[in-house]
Write a protein that holds these residues in place. Structure first.
Motif, short mmCIF file in Angstrom:
data_model
loop_
_atom_site.label_atom_id
_atom_site.label_comp_id
_atom_site.label_asym_id
_atom_site.label_seq_id
_atom_site.Cartn_x
_atom_site.Cartn_y
_atom_site.Cartn_z
N MET A 91 24.73 12.70 -17.47
CA MET A 91 25.95 12.59 -16.76
C MET A 91 25.87 11.36 -15.95
N GLY A 92 26.43 10.21 -16.26
CA GLY A 92 26.30 8.87 -15.36
C GLY A 92 26.84 9.42 -13.90
N ARG A 93 26.25 8.74 -13.04
CA ARG A 93 26.68 9.21 -11.75
C ARG A 93 26.73 7.84 -10.69
N ASP A 94 27.63 7.76 -10.10
CA ASP A 94 27.40 6.87 -8.71
C ASP A 94 27.82 7.42 -7.40
N ALA A 95 28.12 7.06 -6.51
CA ALA A 95 28.17 7.55 -5.07
C ALA A 95 29.69 8.41 -5.03
N ARG A 96 30.57 7.93 -6.06
CA ARG A 96 31.94 8.69 -5.82
C ARG A 96 32.35 9.13 -7.16
N ARG A 97 31.66 8.91 -8.33
CA ARG A 97 32.27 9.40 -9.43
C ARG A 97 30.99 9.94 -10.44
N LEU A 98 31.53 10.75 -11.49
CA LEU A 98 30.75 11.11 -12.57
C LEU A 98 31.38 10.68 -13.80
N SER A 110 17.87 16.68 -7.48
CA SER A 110 17.61 15.55 -8.57
C SER A 110 19.07 14.73 -8.57
N PRO A 111 18.67 13.55 -8.73
CA PRO A 111 19.78 12.76 -8.69
C PRO A 111 20.37 12.45 -10.32
N GLU A 112 19.80 13.18 -11.25
CA GLU A 112 20.29 13.33 -12.64
C GLU A 112 21.07 14.40 -12.88
N PHE A 115 32.89 20.38 -3.71
CA PHE A 115 32.01 21.34 -3.84
C PHE A 115 30.76 20.91 -4.56
N LEU A 116 30.81 19.98 -5.51
CA LEU A 116 29.79 19.39 -6.33
C LEU A 116 29.10 18.44 -5.43
N GLU A 117 29.76 17.57 -4.91
CA GLU A 117 28.94 16.69 -3.94
C GLU A 117 28.17 17.44 -2.96
N ALA A 118 28.65 18.43 -2.35
CA ALA A 118 27.99 19.31 -1.26
C ALA A 118 26.59 19.83 -1.83
N ALA A 119 26.83 20.25 -2.98
CA ALA A 119 25.30 20.94 -3.68
C ALA A 119 24.56 19.67 -4.07
N LEU A 120 24.79 18.47 -4.12
CA LEU A 120 23.95 17.24 -4.52
C LEU A 120 23.69 16.51 -3.39
N ALA A 121 22.67 17.39 -2.76
CA ALA A 121 22.14 16.91 -1.42
C ALA A 121 21.09 15.88 -1.60
N PRO A 122 20.60 15.03 -1.10
CA PRO A 122 19.45 13.98 -1.04
C PRO A 122 18.29 14.43 -1.88
N GLU A 123 18.08 15.80 -1.30
CA GLU A 123 16.65 16.36 -2.02
C GLU A 123 17.04 16.91 -3.59
N ASN A 150 35.37 9.03 -16.68
CA ASN A 150 35.02 9.10 -15.20
C ASN A 150 35.81 10.05 -14.36
N VAL A 151 35.38 10.56 -13.51
CA VAL A 151 36.01 11.55 -12.80
C VAL A 151 35.33 11.53 -11.40
#
Length: 162
Positions: free
Chosen positions: A94-101, A34-36, A24-32, A18-19
């Protein structure tokens, strides 16, 4: 449109992989986007490469263009199949939730990721480095970045110590 990843951050990795998601990655992972997120062993460097699922089509197109160019030069197809296996077979979600990968164990093994990971944006993908391996890179500017990130982490951890 694929996400564009730019920036870098040094992050702690726990025993389960877990990390915290780098800013910078969170900013690129906008809602539009892919969540995966997928991660694979980088084909040329001693690191991992990550990207959104929507980037797979781009990877397939690049691989086909390269195969056709190699075929036109009379090269054997073996290299193509190694690349395809590496790109599509040796990758994991890569598993992901709101705060972690969560970096999968097999990928941590292949990328030699221990307790720290240096995330680096590379445009349509991002890399995950063991910072000690980044210090051995043949890219002088990248080595300097890794050294800086490690030094800044060291100064943060010693500020409260007397």
């Amino acid at each position: 449109m694929n996400a564009l990843y730019h920036g870098s951050e040094l992050c702690e990795v726990d025993a389960d992989g877990n990390v915290a998601i780098p800013a910078f990655l969170e900013a690129a992972l906008a809602p539009e986007t892919s969540p995966e997120i997928l991660v694979a062993k980088h084909q040329a460097d001693a690191c991992l490469i990550g990207y959104g699922r929507d980037h797979l089509a781009t990877l397939a197109e690049r691989a086909e263009r390269r195969r056709l160019a190699e075929e036109a030069r009379g090269e054997e197809a073996r290299g193509h199949y190694h690349r395809m296996r590496s790109t599509f077979g040796l990758s994991e979600r890569m598993g992901r939730d709101a705060r972690r990968l969560r970096i999968p164990a097999a990928m941590r093994h292949l990328g030699r990721i221990d307790d720290l990971a240096l995330f680096v944006g590379t445009g349509d993908s991002f890399e995950i480095w063991n910072p000690k391996l980044a210090l051995e890179s043949d890219d002088e500017h990248f080595r300097a970045l890794a050294e800086f990130r490690l030094r800044m982490r060291g100064s943060k951890t010693t500020k409260g110590v007397h």
